[in-house]
Motif scaffolding. Structure first.
Motif, PDB file in Angstrom:
ATOM      1  N   HIS A  25       5.822   0.550  14.714  1.00 10.59           N
ATOM      2  CA  HIS A  25       4.714   0.891  13.817  1.00 10.59           C
ATOM      3  C   HIS A  25       5.121   1.385  12.442  1.00 10.59           C
ATOM      4  O   HIS A  25       4.320   1.365  11.518  1.00 10.59           O
ATOM      5  CB  HIS A  25       3.824   1.955  14.454  1.00 10.59           C
ATOM      6  CG  HIS A  25       3.146   1.481  15.691  1.00 10.59           C
ATOM      7  ND1 HIS A  25       2.122   0.576  15.695  1.00 10.59           N
ATOM      8  CD2 HIS A  25       3.374   1.776  16.990  1.00 10.59           C
ATOM      9  CE1 HIS A  25       1.736   0.337  16.928  1.00 10.59           C
ATOM     10  NE2 HIS A  25       2.484   1.048  17.741  1.00 10.59           N
ATOM     11  N   ALA A  26       6.317   1.884  12.295  1.00  6.24           N
ATOM     12  CA  ALA A  26       6.704   2.496  11.022  1.00  6.24           C
ATOM     13  C   ALA A  26       8.227   2.562  10.941  1.00  6.24           C
ATOM     14  O   ALA A  26       8.934   2.095  11.825  1.00  6.24           O
ATOM     15  CB  ALA A  26       6.091   3.894  10.912  1.00  6.24           C
ATOM     16  N   ASP A  27       8.693   3.165   9.870  1.00  5.51           N
ATOM     17  CA  ASP A  27      10.129   3.257   9.629  1.00  5.51           C
ATOM     18  C   ASP A  27      10.563   4.716   9.548  1.00  5.51           C
ATOM     19  O   ASP A  27       9.875   5.535   8.935  1.00  5.51           O
ATOM     20  CB  ASP A  27      10.484   2.553   8.316  1.00  5.51           C
ATOM     21  CG  ASP A  27      10.060   1.101   8.327  1.00  5.51           C
ATOM     22  OD1 ASP A  27      10.606   0.358   9.160  1.00  5.51           O
ATOM     23  OD2 ASP A  27       9.172   0.729   7.543  1.00  5.51           O
ATOM     24  N   PRO A  50       0.810  -1.210   0.000  1.00  8.45           N
ATOM     25  CA  PRO A  50       0.000   0.000   0.000  1.00  8.45           C
ATOM     26  C   PRO A  50       0.850   1.269   0.000  1.00  8.45           C
ATOM     27  O   PRO A  50       1.934   1.300   0.576  1.00  8.45           O
ATOM     28  CB  PRO A  50      -0.789  -0.089   1.310  1.00  8.45           C
ATOM     29  CG  PRO A  50      -0.583  -1.454   1.845  1.00  8.45           C
ATOM     30  CD  PRO A  50       0.607  -2.039   1.175  1.00  8.45           C
ATOM     31  N   ALA A  51       0.299   2.279  -0.666  1.00  9.49           N
ATOM     32  CA  ALA A  51       0.959   3.586  -0.624  1.00  9.49           C
ATOM     33  C   ALA A  51       0.973   4.060   0.821  1.00  9.49           C
ATOM     34  O   ALA A  51       0.051   3.808   1.582  1.00  9.49           O
ATOM     35  CB  ALA A  51       0.226   4.569  -1.512  1.00  9.49           C
ATOM     36  N   TYR A  63       9.269  10.021   8.014  1.00  4.15           N
ATOM     37  CA  TYR A  63       8.668   9.069   8.938  1.00  4.15           C
ATOM     38  C   TYR A  63       7.246   8.759   8.514  1.00  4.15           C
ATOM     39  O   TYR A  63       6.478   9.666   8.177  1.00  4.15           O
ATOM     40  CB  TYR A  63       8.691   9.621  10.364  1.00  4.15           C
ATOM     41  CG  TYR A  63       8.205   8.632  11.389  1.00  4.15           C
ATOM     42  CD1 TYR A  63       8.925   7.473  11.656  1.00  4.15           C
ATOM     43  CD2 TYR A  63       7.030   8.842  12.083  1.00  4.15           C
ATOM     44  CE1 TYR A  63       8.481   6.552  12.586  1.00  4.15           C
ATOM     45  CE2 TYR A  63       6.583   7.930  13.021  1.00  4.15           C
ATOM     46  CZ  TYR A  63       7.312   6.784  13.268  1.00  4.15           C
ATOM     47  OH  TYR A  63       6.871   5.875  14.189  1.00  4.15           O
ATOM     48  N   GLY A  64       6.909   7.494   8.541  1.00  4.57           N
ATOM     49  CA  GLY A  64       5.591   7.050   8.112  1.00  4.57           C
ATOM     50  C   GLY A  64       4.651   6.734   9.243  1.00  4.57           C
ATOM     51  O   GLY A  64       3.798   5.875   9.089  1.00  4.57           O
ATOM     52  N   GLY A  65       4.779   7.398  10.351  1.00  7.26           N
ATOM     53  CA  GLY A  65       3.933   7.118  11.509  1.00  7.26           C
ATOM     54  C   GLY A  65       2.453   7.367  11.290  1.00  7.26           C
ATOM     55  O   GLY A  65       1.623   6.810  11.987  1.00  7.26           O
ATOM     56  N   GLU A  66       2.100   8.174  10.295  1.00  3.64           N
ATOM     57  CA  GLU A  66       0.688   8.452  10.035  1.00  3.64           C
ATOM     58  C   GLU A  66      -0.016   7.233   9.457  1.00  3.64           C
ATOM     59  O   GLU A  66      -1.220   7.105   9.549  1.00  3.64           O
ATOM     60  CB  GLU A  66       0.542   9.641   9.073  1.00  3.64           C
ATOM     61  CG  GLU A  66       0.807  10.991   9.716  1.00  3.64           C
ATOM     62  CD  GLU A  66       2.293  11.269   9.928  1.00  3.64           C
ATOM     63  OE1 GLU A  66       3.136  10.654   9.243  1.00  3.64           O
ATOM     64  OE2 GLU A  66       2.602  12.081  10.805  1.00  3.64           O
ATOM     65  N   THR A  67       0.740   6.350   8.816  1.00  2.93           N
ATOM     66  CA  THR A  67       0.163   5.132   8.258  1.00  2.93           C
ATOM     67  C   THR A  67       0.797   3.928   8.947  1.00  2.93           C
ATOM     68  O   THR A  67       1.356   3.052   8.298  1.00  2.93           O
ATOM     69  CB  THR A  67       0.377   5.058   6.728  1.00  2.93           C
ATOM     70  OG1 THR A  67       1.758   5.254   6.448  1.00  2.93           O
ATOM     71  CG2 THR A  67      -0.459   6.078   5.999  1.00  2.93           C
ATOM     72  N   MET A  69       6.436  -3.302   3.238  1.00  2.00           N
ATOM     73  CA  MET A  69       6.235  -1.886   3.565  1.00  2.00           C
ATOM     74  C   MET A  69       7.539  -1.104   3.442  1.00  2.00           C
ATOM     75  O   MET A  69       7.571  -0.029   2.843  1.00  2.00           O
ATOM     76  CB  MET A  69       5.642  -1.739   4.966  1.00  2.00           C
ATOM     77  CG  MET A  69       4.246  -2.332   5.107  1.00  2.00           C
ATOM     78  SD  MET A  69       3.006  -1.555   4.050  1.00  2.00           S
ATOM     79  CE  MET A  69       2.703  -0.047   4.930  1.00  2.00           C
ATOM     80  N   LEU A  70       8.617  -1.612   3.993  1.00  2.00           N
ATOM     81  CA  LEU A  70       9.897  -0.919   3.884  1.00  2.00           C
ATOM     82  C   LEU A  70      10.411  -0.969   2.446  1.00  2.00           C
ATOM     83  O   LEU A  70      10.916   0.018   1.926  1.00  2.00           O
ATOM     84  CB  LEU A  70      10.919  -1.508   4.855  1.00  2.00           C
ATOM     85  CG  LEU A  70      12.301  -0.865   4.860  1.00  2.00           C
ATOM     86  CD1 LEU A  70      12.217   0.635   5.143  1.00  2.00           C
ATOM     87  CD2 LEU A  70      13.195  -1.549   5.876  1.00  2.00           C
ATOM     88  N   ALA A  71      10.257  -2.109   1.794  1.00  2.00           N
ATOM     89  CA  ALA A  71      10.708  -2.241   0.404  1.00  2.00           C
ATOM     90  C   ALA A  71      10.003  -1.236  -0.500  1.00  2.00           C
ATOM     91  O   ALA A  71      10.606  -0.721  -1.448  1.00  2.00           O
ATOM     92  CB  ALA A  71      10.467  -3.664  -0.091  1.00  2.00           C
TER      93      ALA A  71
END
Length: 123
Positions: A96-98, A5-6, A61-65, A74-76
């Motif tokens: 939760h995120a990267d 997912p985006a 940072y992708g903490g919103e998703t 997700m990281l790839a």
């Protein structure tokens, strides 16, 4: 683009520096953002107020998703487009995120590559 997912990322206002401490001892202060202990020492990610010394990194940072640990790719989905744009990365993953760090002088290239791959990036 990856089939994952985006994601929605934001460019963090802080600048970051990376350090390697061969002794693998805890830093003497608490200015660190991430610590990774490995056999060859301790990697330290610190936020800094510096604006232009060499070696500064920008953080996305992708903490919103936030996503579960069981969602593959997700990281790839983030690293792939950055590699395609020849943007170096350093990653510190959270539960939760990267936190994806890119050289400060390549921030615009990183944002463009991620947007082109279908991700939302807020600056």
């Amino acid at each position: 683009m990856s089939s994952s997912p985006a994601q929605s990322l934001r460019v963090l206002p802080s600048r970051f520096i990376l350090e390697h401490l061969p002794e693998a001892r805890m830093p003497s202060d608490d200015s660190w953002v991430a610590l990774v202990r490995a056999p060859e020492g301790l990697t330290v990610v610190r936020a800094t107020d510096a604006s232009d010394p060499p070696g500064l990194w920008a953080g996305l940072y992708g903490g919103e998703t936030a996503h579960g640990l069981d969602i593959p790719g997700m990281l790839a989905a983030l690293i792939g487009p950055l590699a395609g744009a020849d943007v170096p990365v350093f990653v510190a993953s959270t539960f939760h995120a990267d936190l994806v760090l890119v050289p400060l002088d390549r921030r615009a290239d990183a944002v463009a590559a991620l947007r082109d791959a279908g991700h939302t990036v807020t600056e």
